[in-house]
Design an enzyme around this catalytic site. Sequence first.
Site, PDB file in Angstrom:
ATOM      1  N   GLU A 131       0.694  -1.262   0.006  1.00 12.41           N
ATOM      2  CA  GLU A 131      -0.055   0.008  -0.138  1.00 12.41           C
ATOM      3  C   GLU A 131       0.840   1.331   0.057  1.00 12.41           C
ATOM      4  OE1 GLU A 131      -3.217   2.606   2.706  1.00 12.41           O
ATOM      5  OE2 GLU A 131      -2.385   0.674   3.481  1.00 12.41           O
ATOM      6  N   ASP A 197       9.944   5.177  15.624  1.00 13.14           N
ATOM      7  CA  ASP A 197      10.050   6.704  15.309  1.00 13.14           C
ATOM      8  C   ASP A 197      10.383   7.295  16.495  1.00 13.14           C
ATOM      9  OD1 ASP A 197       9.190   9.205  14.529  1.00 13.14           O
ATOM     10  OD2 ASP A 197       7.078   8.767  15.067  1.00 13.14           O
ATOM     11  N   ASP A 199      10.963  11.411  17.688  1.00 12.00           N
ATOM     12  CA  ASP A 199      10.657  12.740  17.557  1.00 12.00           C
ATOM     13  C   ASP A 199      10.947  13.759  18.849  1.00 12.00           C
ATOM     14  OD1 ASP A 199       8.937  15.168  17.305  1.00 12.00           O
ATOM     15  OD2 ASP A 199       7.517  14.087  16.223  1.00 12.00           O
ATOM     16  N   CYS A 219      20.026  20.003  20.746  1.00 10.58           N
ATOM     17  CA  CYS A 219      19.003  18.858  21.098  1.00 10.58           C
ATOM     18  C   CYS A 219      19.230  17.796  19.994  1.00 10.58           C
ATOM     19  CB  CYS A 219      17.586  19.425  21.128  1.00 10.58           C
ATOM     20  SG  CYS A 219      16.805  20.498  19.950  1.00 10.58           S
ATOM     21  N   ARG A 251      12.274  17.294  12.835  1.00 10.40           N
ATOM     22  CA  ARG A 251      12.828  17.104  14.291  1.00 10.40           C
ATOM     23  C   ARG A 251      12.922  15.600  14.750  1.00 10.40           C
ATOM     24  NH1 ARG A 251       7.286  18.774  14.306  1.00 10.40           N
ATOM     25  NH2 ARG A 251       5.852  17.293  15.042  1.00 10.40           N
ATOM     26  N   GLY A 252      13.166  14.635  13.877  1.00  9.18           N
ATOM     27  CA  GLY A 252      13.297  13.387  14.209  1.00  9.18           C
ATOM     28  C   GLY A 252      13.965  12.299  13.275  1.00  9.18           C
TER      29      GLY A 252
END
Length: 516
Positions: A131, A197, A199, A219, A251-252
């Site tokens: 998919e 994931d 984040d 960070c 950001r990740g």
Amino acid sequence: MPHSTIAEQELPPDQMEEDTDLPDATITKDEHIDGESDSGTLTDGPQKQDVKLEDLFNDEDSDDEEFPSSSAPDGKVESSPPAAPVQVAPAAKYTDPEIMLAFYQRLFPFRYLFQWLNHAIKPSNDFAHREFAFTLQSDAYLRYQSFMTGDLLRKQVLQQNPSRFEIGPVYSANPRDRKTLRKATAFRPIAKELVFDLDLTDYDEIRTCCDKANICHKCWSFVTMAIKVVDAALREDFGFEHIMWVYSGRRGAHAWISDKRARNMDDSRRKALAGYLEVVKGGSQSGKKVNVRRPLHPHLARSLEILKPYFGHEILEEQDPFASDKGSERLLSLLPDAALVAALRKKWDAAPNRTSTYKWADIDSVAKSGASKTLDGKALLEAKQDIVLEYTYPRLDVEVSKKQIHLLKSPFVIHPGTGRVCVPINLSKLEKFDPLGVPTVTELLGEIDEYDSTTMKTEEDDGGDGKEGGGKVTADYEKTSLKPYVEYFKTYVASLLKAEKGAVVKREREEDGMEF
């Protein structure tokens, strides 16, 4: 017979840049059985795909067709004619249709994406039953798209020109045919890369430099630490080899584990593995977030060794989380002895500008001074270990990892908020990876035009006709700062294909009863 549903829906603006579990589509009045709406919008209904024989096997051709050069002969690539220089307006958005079309046409590595998801050179159901979901320029969302070959995916992307697209699982049947199946159980996910994931918004309670969608080099160290810990666990504790980390564009980062054993894991095993890696719990709630048993599990002992060097510089110095009164109280709440806590609070109240580095050192110095007669040295050591883990250990969005059906945006798409490409991260250069230095789509298109104009001028000065010679045509991605990322992805895919081919050969030998 009921009309087939169109997998198109509007997403709230705050979700358009995120990776979310997406619901099934709703029925609209303009749908047709053949899967096309009156507006011509691509739908998820059963569609007849006119697949020519050459389309089924053209993924074995050279890279010239996959990555067309602006100097390639006219007509060489039917779906991607030579592109004229793209003049990017100063106020142009990263997702402007003209910019996105040029990116897909000239830079997106469709061939390697196909091989990665297909696990072979020749097309198979690993790709055909996969998919894909498109986010269109209108913010409409198209689910359950599927394609027989990488070339057909590329042609559809060029036609629809989505702002991004996402990758879902491999199903037991073609996703486009799911409405025609007699039994609902006949359509189910059967394989999907194991994904993780990271984040930085999950670190907002401990990072002091940025918050929300903002990031900086300070960070980003949290992501670097997390990748090291998770990657080590996946390789050493579970034996996975084909792990690719991809920058999310803002950001990740996302991890894609493509080992066959990982792809075939059911949801219960995915949930168990995600739980194995989940140590920091409790979200933004107060209270102790790390509660681990002693002696430490080998995974946690290894993680501590990886994270200790970062705690001193990246946490205590760069983030300085205990400098504020709130930060100090948080630190004190994690210590096990009331008398020690009282002595430390008194010391810090007398020196309000004391940094986190000094406050951390104060814990041992005050403990050794005899301020507490009831202090348990072992309990203090364990508390300090837990604090290190709370401020450095990976904070994963484990829900992303638990289910096969989760959709995750494809590597190499453009993040709509930053314009940066979601590039793979070379682990051998992890410490040097700069998320703020990842090229944007407009920068890449400008690099192509600059390269072409310089090459043209050089050849004209040499008496040439401005065209490249009879040698290998330079692919457009090779003219840009995207090149090392594409080459890394190419190497990763080649390693995966080699392993998959070796497994097939081994299985065939075993089935034939041959001994070597």
